[in-house]
Design an enzyme around this catalytic site. Sequence first.
Site, PDB file in Angstrom:
ATOM      1  N   HIS A  35       7.321  11.009   0.301  1.00 41.70           N
ATOM      2  CA  HIS A  35       6.946   9.755  -0.345  1.00 41.70           C
ATOM      3  C   HIS A  35       8.194   8.857  -0.325  1.00 41.70           C
ATOM      4  O   HIS A  35       8.686   8.425  -1.355  1.00 41.70           O
ATOM      5  CB  HIS A  35       6.418  10.003  -1.762  1.00 41.70           C
ATOM      6  CG  HIS A  35       5.516   8.925  -2.286  1.00 41.70           C
ATOM      7  ND1 HIS A  35       4.234   9.149  -2.707  1.00 41.70           N
ATOM      8  CD2 HIS A  35       5.711   7.593  -2.459  1.00 41.70           C
ATOM      9  CE1 HIS A  35       3.679   8.028  -3.136  1.00 41.70           C
ATOM     10  NE2 HIS A  35       4.573   7.054  -2.992  1.00 41.70           N
TER      11      HIS A  35
ATOM     12  N   GLU B  27       1.611   6.891   3.091  1.00 43.21           N
ATOM     13  CA  GLU B  27       1.599   5.508   3.586  1.00 43.21           C
ATOM     14  C   GLU B  27       2.619   5.260   4.685  1.00 43.21           C
ATOM     15  O   GLU B  27       3.610   4.554   4.492  1.00 43.21           O
ATOM     16  CB  GLU B  27       1.821   4.520   2.433  1.00 43.21           C
ATOM     17  CG  GLU B  27       0.729   4.560   1.395  1.00 43.21           C
ATOM     18  CD  GLU B  27       0.774   3.401   0.404  1.00 43.21           C
ATOM     19  OE1 GLU B  27       1.667   2.548   0.515  1.00 43.21           O
ATOM     20  OE2 GLU B  27      -0.090   3.363  -0.477  1.00 43.21           O
TER      21      GLU B  27
ATOM     22  N   ASN C  93      -5.157   5.927   0.159  1.00 41.06           N
ATOM     23  CA  ASN C  93      -4.705   5.144  -0.991  1.00 41.06           C
ATOM     24  C   ASN C  93      -5.472   3.827  -0.948  1.00 41.06           C
ATOM     25  O   ASN C  93      -5.339   3.073   0.016  1.00 41.06           O
ATOM     26  CB  ASN C  93      -3.205   4.859  -0.901  1.00 41.06           C
ATOM     27  CG  ASN C  93      -2.362   6.124  -1.045  1.00 41.06           C
ATOM     28  OD1 ASN C  93      -2.893   7.207  -1.258  1.00 41.06           O
ATOM     29  ND2 ASN C  93      -1.059   5.979  -0.948  1.00 41.06           N
TER      30      ASN C  93
ATOM     31  N   TYR D 142      -6.350   0.316  -2.876  1.00 38.61           N
ATOM     32  CA  TYR D 142      -6.016  -0.588  -3.977  1.00 38.61           C
ATOM     33  C   TYR D 142      -6.777  -1.910  -3.920  1.00 38.61           C
ATOM     34  O   TYR D 142      -7.167  -2.450  -4.927  1.00 38.61           O
ATOM     35  CB  TYR D 142      -4.511  -0.905  -3.966  1.00 38.61           C
ATOM     36  CG  TYR D 142      -3.661   0.223  -4.493  1.00 38.61           C
ATOM     37  CD1 TYR D 142      -3.365   0.320  -5.846  1.00 38.61           C
ATOM     38  CD2 TYR D 142      -3.152   1.190  -3.636  1.00 38.61           C
ATOM     39  CE1 TYR D 142      -2.587   1.348  -6.344  1.00 38.61           C
ATOM     40  CE2 TYR D 142      -2.372   2.231  -4.117  1.00 38.61           C
ATOM     41  CZ  TYR D 142      -2.098   2.307  -5.478  1.00 38.61           C
ATOM     42  OH  TYR D 142      -1.334   3.326  -5.971  1.00 38.61           O
TER      43      TYR D 142
ATOM     44  N   GLU E 170      -4.719   7.611  -4.032  1.00 36.81           N
ATOM     45  CA  GLU E 170      -4.196   6.683  -5.040  1.00 36.81           C
ATOM     46  C   GLU E 170      -5.205   5.568  -5.258  1.00 36.81           C
ATOM     47  O   GLU E 170      -5.844   5.108  -4.313  1.00 36.81           O
ATOM     48  CB  GLU E 170      -2.880   6.017  -4.593  1.00 36.81           C
ATOM     49  CG  GLU E 170      -1.695   6.947  -4.576  1.00 36.81           C
ATOM     50  CD  GLU E 170      -0.398   6.259  -4.159  1.00 36.81           C
ATOM     51  OE1 GLU E 170      -0.277   5.029  -4.351  1.00 36.81           O
ATOM     52  OE2 GLU E 170       0.483   6.956  -3.631  1.00 36.81           O
TER      53      GLU E 170
ATOM     54  N   ARG F 249      -1.446  15.177  -8.013  1.00 45.05           N
ATOM     55  CA  ARG F 249      -0.755  14.905  -6.752  1.00 45.05           C
ATOM     56  C   ARG F 249       0.661  14.437  -7.074  1.00 45.05           C
ATOM     57  O   ARG F 249       0.849  13.441  -7.776  1.00 45.05           O
ATOM     58  CB  ARG F 249      -1.508  13.827  -5.957  1.00 45.05           C
ATOM     59  CG  ARG F 249      -0.760  13.404  -4.718  1.00 45.05           C
ATOM     60  CD  ARG F 249      -1.521  12.382  -3.869  1.00 45.05           C
ATOM     61  NE  ARG F 249      -0.689  12.006  -2.750  1.00 45.05           N
ATOM     62  CZ  ARG F 249      -0.279  10.765  -2.486  1.00 45.05           C
ATOM     63  NH1 ARG F 249      -0.660   9.752  -3.243  1.00 45.05           N
ATOM     64  NH2 ARG F 249       0.514  10.521  -1.455  1.00 45.05           N
TER      65      ARG F 249
HETATM   66  C1  BGC Z   1       2.552   3.788  -3.297  1.00 49.23           C
HETATM   67  C2  BGC Z   1       3.070   4.054  -4.678  1.00 49.23           C
HETATM   68  C3  BGC Z   1       3.132   2.742  -5.446  1.00 49.23           C
HETATM   69  C4  BGC Z   1       1.736   2.212  -5.576  1.00 49.23           C
HETATM   70  C5  BGC Z   1       1.612   0.946  -6.407  1.00 49.23           C
HETATM   71  C6  BGC Z   1       1.465   2.794  -3.219  1.00 49.23           C
HETATM   72  O1  BGC Z   1       1.773   1.936  -2.187  1.00 49.23           O
HETATM   73  O2  BGC Z   1       2.229   4.968  -2.634  1.00 49.23           O
HETATM   74  O3  BGC Z   1       4.293   4.675  -4.582  1.00 49.23           O
HETATM   75  O4  BGC Z   1       3.735   2.889  -6.683  1.00 49.23           O
HETATM   76  O5  BGC Z   1       1.228   1.939  -4.289  1.00 49.23           O
HETATM   77  O6  BGC Z   1       2.237  -0.127  -5.802  1.00 49.23           O
END
Ligand code: BGC
Length: 497
Positions: A168, A214, A342, A344, A403, A124
């Site tokens: 992006h 995002e 995404n 995290y 992500e 991606r």
């Molecule tokens: C973003 C990336 C960023 C990653 C880590 C995401 O919010 O899409 O561009 O590097 O998180 O912070």
Amino acid sequence: MPLLKFSRRQFAKIQFSKILGWSTLGMSGATAARRADAQAALPRESRTAPPGFPNGFLWGTATSAYQIEGAVNEDGRGPSIWDLFTHQPGTISDRSTGDTADDHYHRYKEDVQLMKALGAKAYRFSIAWPRVFPDGTGTPNPKGLDFYNRLLDELSANGIEPFATLYHWDLPQALQTRFGGWTSRDTSKAFADYAAYVAGRLSDRVKHFFTINECSRTVSLGHEYGSDAPGLKLPRVELNQVRHHIALGHGLAVQAIRAHAHAGTKVGPAENAVSCIPAIDTPANIRAAEIAMRELNAGYLTVMLEGKYTDAYLAQAGADAPKFTPEDLRIISSPVDFVGLNVYMPDHYVVAADNISGFTLAPFPASFPHMDAPWLRFGPETMYWTPRHVAKLWNVKSIYITENGTSGTDQPAADGSISDLDRVMYLRNYLAQLQRATAEGVPVHGYFLWSLLDNFEWSDGLEKRFGLYRVDFDTQRRTPRLSASFYRETIARNAIV
Ligand code: BGC
């Protein structure tokens, strides 16, 4: 401008929840624990799951243009809002810029080999709008698109499937200057024209396009807190309009791709949905978490997938609500083929409540664990609940994790090896939760690890390193970390090692 001291992402999401008026739990830790105990006694669903991921599960890595390409003045590329932003004093913690970043523009062949060494089947990446349309609209720059043609040919020669993100965050500066960027619907329309042009020329090889990466971060950090480009701090009424224009841009781009791409081209968003996890997995809390998920994503996934703003969103916004027409909502909710997520960290742990919204958000104790960055809380179960909620709430049949990853502070040892045990631990736990989801039938079809290599991490500059490959930014040397071996083994077995 002063930098935010803590989580840019976490801060933004908390603020969005606050704007919407959701309170956090007003109870003591002991009371909460007692309630949690009581809830834990309730029946739970089975979590037994066979090992491994489904056949054909797509393993990949992710990057974005401004974060890796460099070559900002080459081959006719126009300036983006990030070029201007990074060159303003006080915006980037280490004063770095994306001028060179990973020099991927010149080293893309080497970088494709890094993917190949992992055994990755997909990649991606994002297309830099200002390379293709240096002025945002008007005459395209053929040399800009040529770079992506070269990259696509290289990926294809190495058996790696391309997934392209159209936006992006590197908006052509010309659109910021001319229209005020996303404050104007002219930018939404310009985005659709750019999407049509790119889809027409690349969809012979790119079968999956993501519209906007995002939306929520670009709204909040770019236009509310000013810590991302274009560095604006807009009042709520204008901010709500920006949010609407970005969603509109997504919908117009979906339509443009349908109209101009080769038959069979698929399209969807890539959103960092506000993740809502049942604090304890009782049926009541699970339902409350679903309700919270829908409300806290009202301006993004909810409107994209339902074609309406929730009543609570509009009521909270009051006189500051965005101005829109029924036609706008129809466009925003143009059918998509998949949803990219995404994922995290956990945004909220949710508890069912006897109040008007049906939920409360449990406060995080200061001791809640996090990774290298304070915003990056360690809560692997978000990788189970986020796709599960999205599939259930909106009947989504295809999801990609677009992500997932973490930064770390490792250093190479004397023998050159890099032991990023924290990243391996993070990935192993998050992937176990993803495997739990796929085993239960949540339709996640692929996973893109962020990131292939260390890169320009926005306002954190080059200081936060997310790569499977370490990059020495003086020499541009790439070195695999231990996590690269972990990921290679996982891909090879289609199961967590
Ligand atoms: C973003 C990336 C960023 C990653 C880590 C995401 O919010 O899409 O561009 O590097 O998180 O912070």
